[in-house]
Motif scaffolding. Structure first.
Motif, PDB file in Angstrom:
ATOM      1  N   GLY A 278       0.788  -1.224   0.000  1.00 46.95           N
ATOM      2  CA  GLY A 278       0.000   0.000   0.000  1.00 46.95           C
ATOM      3  C   GLY A 278       0.818   1.270   0.000  1.00 46.95           C
ATOM      4  N   LYS A 279       2.040   1.209  -0.484  1.00 44.32           N
ATOM      5  CA  LYS A 279       2.892   2.400  -0.560  1.00 44.32           C
ATOM      6  C   LYS A 279       3.807   2.283  -1.771  1.00 44.32           C
ATOM      7  N   GLU A 280       4.440   3.401  -2.129  1.00 46.13           N
ATOM      8  CA  GLU A 280       5.257   3.446  -3.323  1.00 46.13           C
ATOM      9  C   GLU A 280       6.564   2.680  -3.129  1.00 46.13           C
ATOM     10  N   LEU A 281       7.028   2.087  -4.251  1.00 43.19           N
ATOM     11  CA  LEU A 281       8.340   1.433  -4.249  1.00 43.19           C
ATOM     12  C   LEU A 281       9.400   2.507  -4.449  1.00 43.19           C
ATOM     13  N   GLN A 282      10.103   2.854  -3.397  1.00 41.22           N
ATOM     14  CA  GLN A 282      11.078   3.935  -3.424  1.00 41.22           C
ATOM     15  C   GLN A 282      12.067   3.721  -2.282  1.00 41.22           C
ATOM     16  N   PRO A 283      13.196   4.437  -2.287  1.00 40.66           N
ATOM     17  CA  PRO A 283      14.123   4.311  -1.154  1.00 40.66           C
ATOM     18  C   PRO A 283      13.388   4.517   0.158  1.00 40.66           C
ATOM     19  N   PRO A 284      13.722   3.738   1.177  1.00 37.51           N
ATOM     20  CA  PRO A 284      12.932   3.715   2.414  1.00 37.51           C
ATOM     21  C   PRO A 284      13.075   4.987   3.245  1.00 37.51           C
ATOM     22  N   GLU A 285      11.945   5.438   3.774  1.00 32.58           N
ATOM     23  CA  GLU A 285      11.996   6.566   4.703  1.00 32.58           C
ATOM     24  C   GLU A 285      12.347   6.088   6.112  1.00 32.58           C
ATOM     25  N   THR A 286      11.868   4.897   6.440  1.00 28.41           N
ATOM     26  CA  THR A 286      12.075   4.379   7.806  1.00 28.41           C
ATOM     27  C   THR A 286      12.693   2.980   7.749  1.00 28.41           C
ATOM     28  N   TRP A 287      13.142   2.510   8.913  1.00 30.69           N
ATOM     29  CA  TRP A 287      13.674   1.146   8.990  1.00 30.69           C
ATOM     30  C   TRP A 287      12.563   0.121   8.785  1.00 30.69           C
ATOM     31  N   ASP A 288      11.318   0.449   9.118  1.00 30.89           N
ATOM     32  CA  ASP A 288      10.199  -0.442   8.802  1.00 30.89           C
ATOM     33  C   ASP A 288      10.076  -0.593   7.289  1.00 30.89           C
ATOM     34  N   ASP A 289      10.220   0.522   6.555  1.00 30.30           N
ATOM     35  CA  ASP A 289      10.189   0.453   5.088  1.00 30.30           C
ATOM     36  C   ASP A 289      11.345  -0.410   4.572  1.00 30.30           C
ATOM     37  N   PHE A 290      12.505  -0.285   5.214  1.00 31.18           N
ATOM     38  CA  PHE A 290      13.694  -1.052   4.833  1.00 31.18           C
ATOM     39  C   PHE A 290      13.391  -2.552   4.903  1.00 31.18           C
ATOM     40  N   VAL A 291      12.739  -2.981   5.987  1.00 37.27           N
ATOM     41  CA  VAL A 291      12.404  -4.398   6.153  1.00 37.27           C
ATOM     42  C   VAL A 291      11.362  -4.820   5.118  1.00 37.27           C
ATOM     43  N   ASP A 292      10.370  -3.959   4.864  1.00 40.39           N
ATOM     44  CA  ASP A 292       9.343  -4.289   3.860  1.00 40.39           C
ATOM     45  C   ASP A 292       9.987  -4.490   2.484  1.00 40.39           C
ATOM     46  N   LEU A 293      10.916  -3.614   2.122  1.00 41.76           N
ATOM     47  CA  LEU A 293      11.592  -3.747   0.834  1.00 41.76           C
ATOM     48  C   LEU A 293      12.394  -5.044   0.772  1.00 41.76           C
ATOM     49  N   ALA A 294      13.080  -5.369   1.865  1.00 41.27           N
ATOM     50  CA  ALA A 294      13.869  -6.602   1.889  1.00 41.27           C
ATOM     51  C   ALA A 294      12.968  -7.817   1.695  1.00 41.27           C
ATOM     52  N   LYS A 295      11.842  -7.817   2.379  1.00 40.97           N
ATOM     53  CA  LYS A 295      10.887  -8.925   2.273  1.00 40.97           C
ATOM     54  C   LYS A 295      10.327  -9.016   0.851  1.00 40.97           C
ATOM     55  N   PHE A 296       9.962  -7.862   0.277  1.00 46.93           N
ATOM     56  CA  PHE A 296       9.344  -7.848  -1.052  1.00 46.93           C
ATOM     57  C   PHE A 296      10.285  -8.410  -2.112  1.00 46.93           C
ATOM     58  N   PHE A 297      11.488  -7.879  -2.173  1.00 50.97           N
ATOM     59  CA  PHE A 297      12.386  -8.307  -3.249  1.00 50.97           C
ATOM     60  C   PHE A 297      12.749  -9.789  -3.122  1.00 50.97           C
ATOM     61  N   LYS A 298      13.043 -10.247  -1.922  1.00 54.87           N
ATOM     62  CA  LYS A 298      13.470 -11.639  -1.768  1.00 54.87           C
ATOM     63  C   LYS A 298      12.329 -12.608  -2.040  1.00 54.87           C
ATOM     64  N   GLU A 299      11.118 -12.269  -1.607  1.00 57.55           N
ATOM     65  CA  GLU A 299      10.005 -13.220  -1.721  1.00 57.55           C
ATOM     66  C   GLU A 299       9.276 -13.134  -3.055  1.00 57.55           C
TER      67      GLU A 299
END
Length: 508
Positions: free
Chosen positions: A186-207
């Motif tokens: 529910g948010k844009e794919l972009q460099p993370p603003e927060t460490w929560d975003d960082f984890v979401d990006l890590a999960k998304f790309f790997k899975e």
């Protein structure tokens, strides 16, 4: 007694350069004869780590034209051996080098030996307006924490480091991935603003995106540097090395645990064995195109432009993620400024030799030379002056270094970036992170503290202990280190560290 000794040395140096002699100009063009100084007959030799490059040899012909000084071939050693080799040489009493590279986290340890030269008085050799211009140009983190200790200048910078968020553009700009990410999070794919975003990006790309032999992110976790990568997260959570009174380590403790938990959340999306990754692994995986994003120094972006087909032209940087306060919604970013390369001078040398060494260090550190060094991919130098971030400096990244040719040790002289826009964006990323810089420990005992914390971060990332256990054990060890080194003296050092941070507005 020590105070009076400093005053005496200062008076001696000032007297040397004030008896009818003009002050040295710092900002003359490279290679221009400096009329106010003559170091003919003096030969200098430096020691660097092997990644630093031979910048003193590059500029040796120009420096000899300026003042007559000669510079021999720099000795290079592997980075982990540098501190031990240099300290052993100084303790032996007959310095092998007149110019020595150290990481500034060791400044206090070296200063306490009494075997290196405080540099305050040597600035008196130069025109005071030039000195002020130079010192004002230095990014405060480097000037206040890494050049100084105990109220004195001890070191001169020639490489500035800062952590950034580095990423592969092709993965973030892919329309299909953007659509998938928005649908899932529910948010844009972009460099993370927060460490929560960082984890979401890590999960998304790997899975969802990556093949089995590619990974979303990774960390440099080998001691002692693993501790500073953890503090990229912890400092944004509001964690300090100690409570203000230095009674409690890694404080506030609950935030220190929360930050480590956040780091551990990324482990499933990292390469196998990431808890034992250091410099070599994080660089090799990155340049081989096996990782989508990571926290690293600014030069990983420069190296990515140098011919590795998987990443060439596909790397960019952004502001490091931060911690969002759940009550205020404000996001706090903190980018660690660890490692760095600075020069020091041994005390046990003839006074004229020390003056020649200081002249070379200051000239090469000044923008007169360093604006070319930091843009040259054939060395590991990174910006540490405000003038390194100007458009003039950005343009230099698109040109060869005009102050050197080529030689067997430096067989190429090529631009780092192909366009000004690429260089400008690169520097803008560095400047944004420097604006939220957080200094590493610089007081006596730095090595013991950082080694201890790194080991417990490693154990947490490998699953050997929980984040709660890791932080509690690390804090116990830090408080034991503080007591072993002398609690009251350590409190004095930490108070000075906190006051330096308040002077430059890092904390209240």
């Amino acid at each position: 007694m020590r105070k009076y000794l400093f005053v005496l040395v200062a008076l001696l140096v000032v007297a040397t350069f004030s008896l009818g002699e003009a002050k040295i100009k710092l900002f003359l063009p490279p290679g221009e004869k400096n009329p106010d100084v003559d170091f003919s007959g003096i030969t200098l030799r430096a020691i660097h780590d092997s990644g630093a490059g031979r910048i003193l040899e590059w500029y040796a012909p120009l420096l000899e034209k300026e003042c007559g000084v000669k510079i021999e071939r720099t000795e290079m050693v592997d980075l982990p051996r540098l501190r031990e080799k240099v300290m052993g040489d100084l303790l032996a009493g007959k310095p092998s080098w007149q110019i020595i590279e150290i990481n500034p986290r060791f400044i206090a340890d070296f200063a306490l030996t009494g075997l290196i030269e405080p540099l305050d008085s040597y600035f008196e050799m130069f025109d005071p307006e030039d000195v002020k211009k130079y010192l004002d140009d230095i990014i405060p983190t480097y000037r206040e924490f890494y050049m100084k200790w105990g109220g004195h200048y001890w070191a001169i910078p020639f490489d500035g480091d800062i952590h950034l968020f580095n990423y592969r553009k092709s993965f973030f700009e892919n329309p299909k991935y953007q659509e998938m990410f928005k649908a899932q999070f529910g948010k844009e794919l972009q460099p993370p603003e927060t460490w929560d975003d960082f984890v979401d990006l890590a999960k998304f790309f790997k899975e969802n995106v990556l093949p089995p032999d590619m990974y979303s992110t990774m960390w440099w976790l080998l001691p002692p540097d693993g501790s500073v990568f953890y503090f990229d997260i912890a400092a944004s959570y509001g964690v300090r090395y100690f409570s203000d009174d230095m009674e409690h380590a890694l404080w506030p403790r609950d935030k220190a645990v929360a930050a480590l938990k956040k780091m551990v959340e990324t482990e499933p999306y990292c390469p196998p064995g990431v808890s034992n990754f250091g410099f070599t692994e994080t660089v090799d995986y990155w340049l081989a195109g096996k990782v989508v994003f990571q926290i690293w120094f600014i030069d990983i972006n420069e190296w990515g432009q140098m011919g590795q087909p998987e990443v060439k032209g596909d790397v960019a940087n952004a502001l490091i993620p931060g911690y969002r306060d759940p009550e205020t919604g404000v996001v706090t970013h903190r980018a660690m400024a660890p490692y760095n390369r600075f020069w020091i001078i041994p005390k046990n040398l003839p006074e004229k030799v020390k003056q020649a060494a200081f002249y070379v260090m200051l000239r090469v550190s000044s923008p007169v030379y360093s604006i070319y060094s930091v843009a040259d991919t054939y060395c590991g130098m990174d910006p540490y002056l405000y003038s390194h971030f100007t458009d003039e400096a950005a343009a230099q990244y698109t040109k060869p270094n005009p102050l050197r040719g080529v030689a067997p040790d430096w067989p190429e002289n090529i631009p780092t970036f192909s366009t000004f826009e690429e260089a400008r964006k690169h520097l803008d990323g560095g400047l944004a992170n420097l604006a939220v810089a957080f200094p590493e420990i610089n007081w006596p005992g730095a090595t013991e503290y950082t080694e201890s914390l790194s080991r417990w971060v490693q154990r947490a990332m490998s699953g050997e202990v929980t984040p709660e256990e890791a932080i509690e054990k690390a804090a116990e060890e830090w408080e034991a280190i503080r007591d072993k080194l002398g609690k009251e003296k350590q409190k004095e050092y930490y108070k000075e560290f906190l006051e330096a941070g308040r002077r430059v507005g890092f904390w209240d």
